[in-house]
Motif scaffolding. Structure first.
Motif, PDB file in Angstrom:
ATOM      1  N   ALA A 266      56.910  26.540  69.338  1.00  0.00           N
ATOM      2  CA  ALA A 266      55.796  27.494  69.443  1.00  0.00           C
ATOM      3  C   ALA A 266      54.492  26.781  69.782  1.00  0.00           C
ATOM      4  CB  ALA A 266      55.658  28.270  68.140  1.00  0.00           C
ATOM      5  N   THR A 267      54.251  25.643  69.154  1.00  0.00           N
ATOM      6  CA  THR A 267      53.032  24.883  69.439  1.00  0.00           C
ATOM      7  C   THR A 267      52.999  24.450  70.897  1.00  0.00           C
ATOM      8  OG1 THR A 267      52.960  24.063  67.168  1.00  0.00           O
ATOM      9  CG2 THR A 267      51.691  22.838  68.804  1.00  0.00           C
ATOM     10  N   LEU A 268      54.108  23.937  71.380  1.00  0.00           N
ATOM     11  CA  LEU A 268      54.166  23.493  72.770  1.00  0.00           C
ATOM     12  C   LEU A 268      53.962  24.654  73.737  1.00  0.00           C
ATOM     13  CD1 LEU A 268      54.594  21.297  74.859  1.00  0.00           C
ATOM     14  CD2 LEU A 268      57.038  21.683  74.664  1.00  0.00           C
ATOM     15  N   LEU A 269      54.601  25.775  73.464  1.00  0.00           N
ATOM     16  CA  LEU A 269      54.470  26.923  74.356  1.00  0.00           C
ATOM     17  C   LEU A 269      53.058  27.498  74.345  1.00  0.00           C
ATOM     18  CD1 LEU A 269      57.896  28.723  73.811  1.00  0.00           C
ATOM     19  CD2 LEU A 269      57.192  27.267  75.716  1.00  0.00           C
ATOM     20  N   VAL A 270      52.409  27.526  73.193  1.00  0.00           N
ATOM     21  CA  VAL A 270      51.037  28.052  73.113  1.00  0.00           C
ATOM     22  C   VAL A 270      50.060  27.130  73.841  1.00  0.00           C
ATOM     23  CG1 VAL A 270      49.131  28.482  71.506  1.00  0.00           C
ATOM     24  CG2 VAL A 270      51.388  29.427  71.036  1.00  0.00           C
TER      25      VAL A 270
END
Length: 120
Positions: free
Chosen positions: A7-11
């Motif tokens: 999620a962090t990478l995608l955001v």
């Protein structure tokens, strides 16, 4: 892999993609702030590489190790290649290359999640 890391990478990648898309629409080359944001994306990808290798070594999942590590390394290399290309080509095309590099990181991340789930 972990949901919070994905999620962090995608955001962060989505935020970088929006910034680069705006620059592309304005026909402007990437600026220093853009490269700082891309550096943050690259740090998250590096953390993911380390975490992925450690998780792979300690798992009993049916994961193809060579394929998984190849995707991790490819994900790590995609953005720097795009950045260097963009720095060499300070036109709209260079900015477009950055957007393609960011989209490549997102696509590789989604594929990594599939591989980690045991689907090769």
């Amino acid at each position: 892999m972990t949901d919070w890391l994905t999620a962090t990478l995608l955001v962060v990648a989505a935020a970088a993609g929006i910034v680069v898309a705006v620059l592309l629409a304005r026909d402007e080359p990437a600026q220093d702030r853009t490269f700082v944001l891309l550096g943050v994306v690259e740090v998250v990808v590096l953390v993911q590489l380390v975490y992925g290798v450690v998780a792979l070594s300690g798992t009993d999942r049916d994961v193809s190790g060579v394929l998984f590590v190849s995707y991790l390394v490819g994900n790590l290399l995609a953005l720097p290649i795009g950045v260097f290309w963009s720095l060499a080509e300070r036109t709209r095309a260079g900015t477009a290359v950055l957007l393609v590099a960011i989209l490549t990181v997102v696509a590789l991340q989604l594929r990594l999640e599939t591989i980690w789930g045991g689907v090769a």
